[in-house]
Design a protein around this motif. Structure first.
Motif, mmCIF file in Angstrom:
data_model
loop_
_atom_site.group_PDB
_atom_site.id
_atom_site.type_symbol
_atom_site.label_atom_id
_atom_site.label_comp_id
_atom_site.label_asym_id
_atom_site.label_seq_id
_atom_site.Cartn_x
_atom_site.Cartn_y
_atom_site.Cartn_z
ATOM 1 N N TRP A 386 0.810 -1.205 0.000
ATOM 2 C CA TRP A 386 0.000 0.000 0.000
ATOM 3 C C TRP A 386 0.852 1.267 0.000
ATOM 4 O O TRP A 386 2.054 1.223 0.205
ATOM 5 C CB TRP A 386 -0.970 -0.026 1.189
ATOM 6 N N ASP A 387 0.165 2.367 -0.260
ATOM 7 C CA ASP A 387 0.785 3.698 -0.269
ATOM 8 C C ASP A 387 1.866 3.838 -1.333
ATOM 9 O O ASP A 387 2.869 4.532 -1.136
ATOM 10 C CB ASP A 387 1.367 4.037 1.117
ATOM 11 N N VAL A 388 1.650 3.181 -2.468
ATOM 12 C CA VAL A 388 2.607 3.292 -3.576
ATOM 13 C C VAL A 388 1.947 3.829 -4.841
ATOM 14 O O VAL A 388 2.605 3.937 -5.875
ATOM 15 C CB VAL A 388 3.282 1.921 -3.879
ATOM 16 N N ARG A 409 16.475 -2.374 -11.647
ATOM 17 C CA ARG A 409 16.096 -1.552 -10.501
ATOM 18 C C ARG A 409 14.597 -1.645 -10.233
ATOM 19 O O ARG A 409 14.157 -1.616 -9.077
ATOM 20 C CB ARG A 409 16.511 -0.096 -10.740
ATOM 21 N N LEU A 410 13.826 -1.788 -11.291
ATOM 22 C CA LEU A 410 12.374 -1.881 -11.156
ATOM 23 C C LEU A 410 11.975 -3.101 -10.332
ATOM 24 O O LEU A 410 11.041 -3.050 -9.525
ATOM 25 C CB LEU A 410 11.741 -1.959 -12.549
ATOM 26 N N PRO A 416 14.142 2.371 -4.106
ATOM 27 C CA PRO A 416 12.896 3.138 -4.024
ATOM 28 C C PRO A 416 12.281 3.336 -5.413
ATOM 29 O O PRO A 416 12.990 3.572 -6.395
ATOM 30 C CB PRO A 416 13.352 4.479 -3.428
ATOM 31 N N LEU A 417 10.963 3.234 -5.475
ATOM 32 C CA LEU A 417 10.284 3.327 -6.769
ATOM 33 C C LEU A 417 10.596 4.618 -7.521
ATOM 34 O O LEU A 417 10.723 4.588 -8.752
ATOM 35 C CB LEU A 417 8.773 3.170 -6.577
ATOM 36 N N PRO A 418 10.742 5.765 -6.845
ATOM 37 C CA PRO A 418 11.065 6.974 -7.620
ATOM 38 C C PRO A 418 12.438 6.937 -8.290
ATOM 39 O O PRO A 418 12.742 7.811 -9.106
ATOM 40 C CB PRO A 418 11.013 8.088 -6.560
ATOM 41 N N GLU A 419 13.254 5.923 -7.960
ATOM 42 C CA GLU A 419 14.621 5.864 -8.490
ATOM 43 C C GLU A 419 14.811 4.766 -9.536
ATOM 44 O O GLU A 419 15.941 4.394 -9.839
ATOM 45 C CB GLU A 419 15.608 5.656 -7.337
ATOM 46 N N VAL A 420 13.718 4.251 -10.111
ATOM 47 C CA VAL A 420 13.865 3.127 -11.032
ATOM 48 C C VAL A 420 13.896 3.532 -12.495
ATOM 49 O O VAL A 420 14.132 2.690 -13.365
ATOM 50 C CB VAL A 420 12.726 2.093 -10.826
#
Length: 425
Positions: A386-388, A409-410, A416-420
């Protein structure tokens, strides 16, 4: 003509229609607003029909968009139990049952969709249920909780069929699901996620029959007692729930001469081929600038956000509906959210962050990504994580804007998802 003298008519007292009416008042429209609906119920959200309300967890009123008195407070004329029979674009009039005529300055079609029905022998006997409105859900819930519990046959392994199957198992009913395809939800999600949902349902006691449909129903004393499948198999059943899809209610639009192609065709601002008529919700095939094509999205989020945006457009705002498509489901212990658009041919493969295996009847905690050949994320699904959603929406928007992700990275939960996203060289 002053704004106070204008009349805006909304046909469809649905979630989309109610949100449009709400937006009109929020944007300062002071004219007359008519909200017309065939059902006697005040506008409500439909997901509880196959989720919380059907499962006995939520009261009926929880799904109401607003209580009845809110419409009077907002000076919105709520006309329930009324059917619109015709639209005359030249005269700008809508005819209701009883030959009541209303003139409009602007018209919104939020007529939604209706269930597809089975056309086979015996399909009209008692005990065969469809699910689209509150009376349908209430009748199905009462039937599922009968003592002894009925033997349930679900026809169709789409979202509605699987949610009904999960609810029936929750009540302790034996459940068989019949599906013409080779796996549940395969056309929508692809093979990988279809396998996950199949494993989850089988682990919870559901039996599937794939590659076949229903040829006819058998009955006793006017009630269903069996189903003969296309492959000749005969199954005993006391209750049938049919979920074989829905179709947009486009009859009014067609009669009015509007452009219709898998729904009422609109631009990104919900305007149809007529300059005074708008359409939104299930019935509309709306240009989505983000995805770059017309989409007809049959989900709660589109009705909610699209209705609001359509109301803003009618009120004179400049609207370009570039919403990321979204839907959700709850089945057993699985809760999931899906964002993006990945129809057949729109993606190359699915990759996972986490292990998608169903173990001991429990759904996994995993995120799935639909990738193109050049690694752009065009859709994502978070299951029991959650919260993604903000991060996943950002990845989908980047994907449709041409920015690829780094697959390594994905799929790495430590990143972290913002860094993929792939780094630019």
């Amino acid at each position: 003509m002053s704004a106070d003298e204008q009349v805006f008519v909304i046909v469809g007292a649905s979630l989309a229609g109610a949100r449009a009416a709400e937006a009109l008042r929020a944007e300062g429209f002071t004219g007359r607003v008519l909200l017309i609906g065939q059902e006697d119920e005040v506008p409500y959200e439909r997901p509880p029909l196959s989720k919380g309300f059907l499962q006995g967890k939520d009261p009926r009123e929880k799904a109401y968009v607003h209580p009845r008195e809110w419409y009077a407070e907002q000076d919105i004329e709520l006309m329930l139990g009324r059917r619109a029979l015709a639209v005359n674009p030249a005269a700008r009039t809508v005819t209701l049952d009883g030959d009541e005529l209303f003139a409009y300055d602007k018209l919104l079609l939020a007529t939604g969709s209706k269930v597809r029905t089975l056309d086979v022998p015996g399909a009209d006997v008692a005990g065969i249920h469809y699910l689209r409105a509150y009376p349908d859900s209430a009748a199905l819930r009462e039937a599922l909780t009968a003592d002894p519990r009925p033997q349930v046959l679900v026809v169709g392994a789409g979202w509605i069929g699987l949610e009904i199957a999960a609810a029936a198992r929750g009540y302790g009913c034996p459940v068989t699901v019949v599906e013409t395809d080779s796996a549940p939800l395969r056309r929508v999600l692809g093979d990988e996620l279809a396998a996950l949902f199949q494993a989850l349902h089988e682990a919870n006691g559901v039996e599937f029959r794939f590659g076949t449909g229903v040829r006819e129903f058998g009955s006793l004393d006017g009630a269903v007692r069996s189903a003969v499948l296309d492959d000749g198999t005969e199954l005993a059943t006391d209750l049938v729930a049919v979920g074989v899809g829905i179709r947009p209610v486009t009859e009014l639009a067609e009669q009015a001469g509007l452009t219709v192609d898998n729904g009422v065709v609109t631009g990104a601002g919900f305007l149809t081929s007529d300059p005074h008529i708008y359409a939104c919700g299930d019935v509309a095939s709306t240009l989505n600038p983000l995805v770059g094509k017309h989409l007809r999205t049959e989900h709660w989020a589109n009705a909610r956000a699209g209705g609001k945006a359509a109301g803003k457009a009618m009120a004179g705002q400049e609207v370009s509906y570039a919403q990321v498509p979204y839907f959700f489901t709850d089945q057993y212990d699985l809760g999931m959210e899906y964002c993006g658009w990945a129809g057949p041919g729109d993606y190359a493969r699915v990759v996972f962050r986490g292990d998608p295996t169903v173990r001991d009847g429990k759904a996994p905690e995993v995120i799935a990504f639909w990738l193109t050949d050049d690694n752009r994320v065009v859709a994502a699904m978070n299951i029991n994580i959650w919260d993604v959603q903000d991060d996943l929406n950002a990845l989908v928007k980047a994907g449709f804007s041409g920015t690829p992700a780094d697959p390594a990275r994905l799929t790495d939960p430590s990143v972290p998802l913002p860094e993929v996203l792939a780094q630019k060289s």
